[in-house]
Scaffold this motif. Structure first.
Motif, mmCIF file in Angstrom:
data_model
loop_
_atom_site.group_PDB
_atom_site.id
_atom_site.type_symbol
_atom_site.label_atom_id
_atom_site.label_comp_id
_atom_site.label_asym_id
_atom_site.label_seq_id
_atom_site.Cartn_x
_atom_site.Cartn_y
_atom_site.Cartn_z
ATOM 1 N N ALA A 1 0.834 -1.212 0.000
ATOM 2 C CA ALA A 1 0.000 0.000 0.000
ATOM 3 C C ALA A 1 0.864 1.255 0.000
ATOM 4 O O ALA A 1 0.536 2.244 -0.671
ATOM 5 C CB ALA A 1 -0.938 -0.004 1.202
ATOM 6 N N SER A 2 1.952 1.232 0.749
ATOM 7 C CA SER A 2 2.830 2.406 0.759
ATOM 8 C C SER A 2 3.539 2.560 -0.584
ATOM 9 O O SER A 2 3.792 3.683 -1.043
ATOM 10 C CB SER A 2 3.853 2.313 1.898
ATOM 11 N N PHE A 3 3.856 1.443 -1.246
ATOM 12 C CA PHE A 3 4.492 1.518 -2.568
ATOM 13 C C PHE A 3 3.507 2.055 -3.609
ATOM 14 O O PHE A 3 3.869 2.873 -4.461
ATOM 15 C CB PHE A 3 5.010 0.143 -2.999
ATOM 16 N N TRP A 4 2.267 1.576 -3.551
ATOM 17 C CA TRP A 4 1.247 2.050 -4.495
ATOM 18 C C TRP A 4 0.953 3.534 -4.250
ATOM 19 O O TRP A 4 0.750 4.312 -5.180
ATOM 20 C CB TRP A 4 -0.011 1.206 -4.364
ATOM 21 N N SER A 5 0.965 3.944 -2.975
ATOM 22 C CA SER A 5 0.821 5.369 -2.664
ATOM 23 C C SER A 5 1.976 6.169 -3.270
ATOM 24 O O SER A 5 1.796 7.307 -3.730
ATOM 25 C CB SER A 5 0.773 5.585 -1.150
ATOM 26 N N ALA A 6 3.173 5.577 -3.270
ATOM 27 C CA ALA A 6 4.325 6.223 -3.897
ATOM 28 C C ALA A 6 4.120 6.357 -5.404
ATOM 29 O O ALA A 6 4.546 7.348 -6.009
ATOM 30 C CB ALA A 6 5.597 5.434 -3.601
ATOM 31 N N VAL A 7 3.481 5.377 -6.023
ATOM 32 C CA VAL A 7 3.135 5.484 -7.446
ATOM 33 C C VAL A 7 2.267 6.714 -7.681
ATOM 34 O O VAL A 7 2.497 7.505 -8.610
ATOM 35 C CB VAL A 7 2.391 4.206 -7.921
ATOM 36 N N MET A 8 1.261 6.885 -6.816
ATOM 37 C CA MET A 8 0.362 8.026 -6.955
ATOM 38 C C MET A 8 1.113 9.344 -6.754
ATOM 39 O O MET A 8 0.842 10.339 -7.429
ATOM 40 C CB MET A 8 -0.800 7.902 -5.967
ATOM 41 N N MET A 9 2.073 9.343 -5.835
ATOM 42 C CA MET A 9 2.869 10.547 -5.610
ATOM 43 C C MET A 9 3.726 10.867 -6.827
ATOM 44 O O MET A 9 3.824 12.035 -7.245
ATOM 45 C CB MET A 9 3.740 10.386 -4.362
ATOM 46 N N LEU A 10 4.351 9.866 -7.408
ATOM 47 C CA LEU A 10 5.162 10.081 -8.606
ATOM 48 C C LEU A 10 4.304 10.635 -9.749
ATOM 49 O O LEU A 10 4.721 11.555 -10.458
ATOM 50 C CB LEU A 10 5.824 8.769 -9.027
ATOM 51 N N ASP A 11 3.103 10.089 -9.912
ATOM 52 C CA ASP A 11 2.202 10.608 -10.936
ATOM 53 C C ASP A 11 1.863 12.072 -10.675
ATOM 54 O O ASP A 11 1.864 12.895 -11.598
ATOM 55 C CB ASP A 11 0.911 9.779 -10.972
ATOM 56 N N HIS A 12 1.569 12.390 -9.424
ATOM 57 C CA HIS A 12 1.215 13.762 -9.061
ATOM 58 C C HIS A 12 2.366 14.718 -9.338
ATOM 59 O O HIS A 12 2.142 15.872 -9.740
ATOM 60 C CB HIS A 12 0.824 13.817 -7.583
ATOM 61 N N LEU A 13 3.587 14.253 -9.141
ATOM 62 C CA LEU A 13 4.767 15.089 -9.376
ATOM 63 C C LEU A 13 5.114 15.215 -10.861
ATOM 64 O O LEU A 13 6.029 15.951 -11.224
ATOM 65 C CB LEU A 13 5.968 14.515 -8.611
ATOM 66 N N GLY A 14 4.392 14.476 -11.695
ATOM 67 C CA GLY A 14 4.641 14.544 -13.130
ATOM 68 C C GLY A 14 5.640 13.528 -13.636
ATOM 69 O O GLY A 14 6.052 13.604 -14.802
ATOM 70 N N GLU A 15 6.011 12.570 -12.781
ATOM 71 C CA GLU A 15 6.986 11.548 -13.181
ATOM 72 C C GLU A 15 6.245 10.268 -13.586
ATOM 73 O O GLU A 15 6.291 9.239 -12.931
ATOM 74 C CB GLU A 15 7.959 11.280 -12.030
#
Length: 363
Positions: A297-311
Motif C-alpha cells: 500500500a505504501s508503494f502504491w501510494s508512492a506510485v500516486m505521488m510520482l504521478d502527481h509530481l509529473g513523473e
C-alpha cells in the motif's frame, strides 16, 4: 536535475515500517530515472511526540512542510491515546488547512492476489473511489454540553457547502472522463438525510450537464455495499461523502484482497499546498515490530505521488514492479495468506525495479 522536497511523516505503529520501505523504493525510482532526485525531510510527529509534548505535531508544523512538493505519510493512532486526539491532531490537522479536498483511492485486484468474492475476474473489480475530504461528516462541527449528566447532549453536524460539493463532483466527473469506461456512480443517502444529501444530489445533476460524455447513476450508500459485492463490474468511478467513502473504500480494499495493499492520495488539485500520500491500513499495533506489515500500500501510494509530481514513467515502472512481485505468492505477507516479510517484499520490489528493462531517460 529536478529535486523534489518530500516531507516524510511515518507517524505511528507500522507506519514507520512501511514508510521506511517506501523511501528505499522511491530513492531507487529516482536513481533509475536519471533526471530527478528526492530530498526527504523526516518528521517524528505522532503519538510518541504527543506523549512528550502534549500535541501531535508542533505549533509551526504546517509552516515546516508548506513548501514541500509532497507529503509521504504512514499512519496515525495508538492504543493509549484517544483516536479523536490522534486523528484531529495530525492527519486532519494537515488535510484541512492544506485543503486536500479530493481523496482518491484506487482499488483493483493485483496479479497473484485471490479476492474473497467467488467468480470475480481481475477485470471485474477496477475502481477509483473519490472521497470528499474537507467537510461533510468530518467537518468537526458540533459539541457537547451537560457532560456526565443524564441530559448530556452531543452533536455532530455534517456540513455540506455548495462550493465544496460542486468541486468534488467536478473532480469526480473529470476522473470518470479520464478512464476508459467513462462511468460514474454518485453515492448518496438523500432518502434519510433530506437537506445536505439532497443538495449533494442536486449538484451532481447540475455538474453532470458539463460532462455529456460521462454516463452516471446514483446509489444509496446501503445499497451500494450490495452492488459492490454482487455486481462489481457495474462500477468504475465512485464519488461519495467523507464518511461514506471512508467506509466504502475499506470494503473495496477487502474485496480486492487486503487493506494492506490499498493506497490513498489526499489532493489539493489546485496545487496551492502540498498533497499527501498514504496507505489506508492504519497503525496496526497488533503487528507492529513483527516485520510482517505489507508495504504494498505504501508503494502504491508512492506510485500516486510520482504521478502527481509529473513523473509518469517512474510511476509506471514502479507499478509494473509491484505487479510482478504480487504475482508470486512467495511475496505475499500474512494479510494475503502468505509468510513473506516487510523486508522480503521490499527486496523483491527493489529487484524488480532494477530488472526493469525500460530505457533510462535523462535530461
Amino acid at each position: 536535475m529536478k529535486t523534489y522536497r518530500i516531507a516524510a511523516i511515518p507517524g505511528d505503529g507500522i507506519g514507520a515500517e512501511v514508510i521506511e520501505a517506501g523511501l528505499e523504493i522511491l530513492s531507487l525510482c529516482a536513481a533509475r530515472s536519471g533526471h530527478f532526485a528526492f530530498d526527504f525531510t523526516h518528521f517524528d510527529w505522532g503519538s510518541d511526540y504527543f506523549k512528550r509534548h502534549g500535541r501531535m505535531m508542533p505549533e509551526d508544523g504546517l509552516d515546516r512542510i508548506r513548501d514541500c512538493d509532497a507529503i509521504y505519510f504512514g499512519a496515525v493512532g495508538a492504543p493509549d491515546v484517544p483516536d479523536h486526539v490522534t486523528l484531529w491532531g495530525l492527519r486532519l490537522a494537515i488535510c484541512q488547512p492544506f485543503d486536500q479536498y479530493a481523496n482518491v483511492r484506487p482499488t483493483r485486484i493485483l496479479p497473484g492476489i485471490e479476492p474473497p468474492l467467488r467468480g470475480v475476474a481481475p477485470d471485474d473489480l477496477d475502481w477509483v473511489i473519490v472521497r470528499e475530504n474537507s467537510e461533510g461528516e468530518y467537518a468537526g462541527q458540533g459539541g457537547r454540553s451537560h457532560r456526565g449528566q443524564p441530559e448530556e447532549i452531543a452533536t455532530e453536524v455534517a456540513i455540506f457547502t455548495r462550493g465544496g460539493v460542486t468541486r468534488i463532483m467536478r473532480f469526480a466527473f473529470e476522473m470518470a472522463r479520464s478512464r476508459p469506461r467513462k462511468l460514474l456512480t454518485v453515492v448518496t443517502k438523500s432518502n434519510a438525510q433530506r437537506h445536505g444529501m439532497v443538495m449533494w444530489d442536486e449538484i451532481a445533476a447540475e455538474v453532470a450537464r458539463e460532462f455529456p460524455d460521462v454516463t452516471w447513476d446514483k446509489m444509496l450508500v446501503d445499497a451500494m455495499t450490495i452492488r459492490m459485492t454482487l455486481k462489481p463490474r457495474s462500477l468504475d468511478t465512485i464519488v461519495a461523502t467523507n464518511l461514506h467513502a471512508d467506509i466504502l473504500s475499506d470494503l473495496a480494499a477487502a474485496l480486492a484482497g487486503s487493506i494492506g495493499i490499498a493506497p490513498t492520495a489526499n489532493l489539493d488539485p489546485e496545487r496551492r499546498f502540498p498533497s499527501m500520500f498514504e496507505p489506508i491500513h492504519g497503525s496496526a499495533f497488533d503487528i507492529t515490530g513483527k516485520g510482517i506489515a505489507n508495504p504494498i500500500a505504501s508503494f502504491w501510494s508512492a506510485v500516486m505521488m510520482l504521478d502527481h509530481l509529473g513523473e509518469a514513467d517512474a510511476a509506471a515502472r514502479l507499478m509494473r514492479a509491484i505487479e510482478r512481485v504480487t504475482a508470486d505468492p512467495a511475496n505475499h505477507t500474512p494479510d494475503l495468506g502468505g509468510t513473506a516479510t516487510t523486508r522480503s517484499v521490499t527486496n523483491a520490489v527493489l529487484e524488480a525495479l532494477r530488472g526493469d528493462n525500460l530505457a533510462h531517460t535523462a535530461s
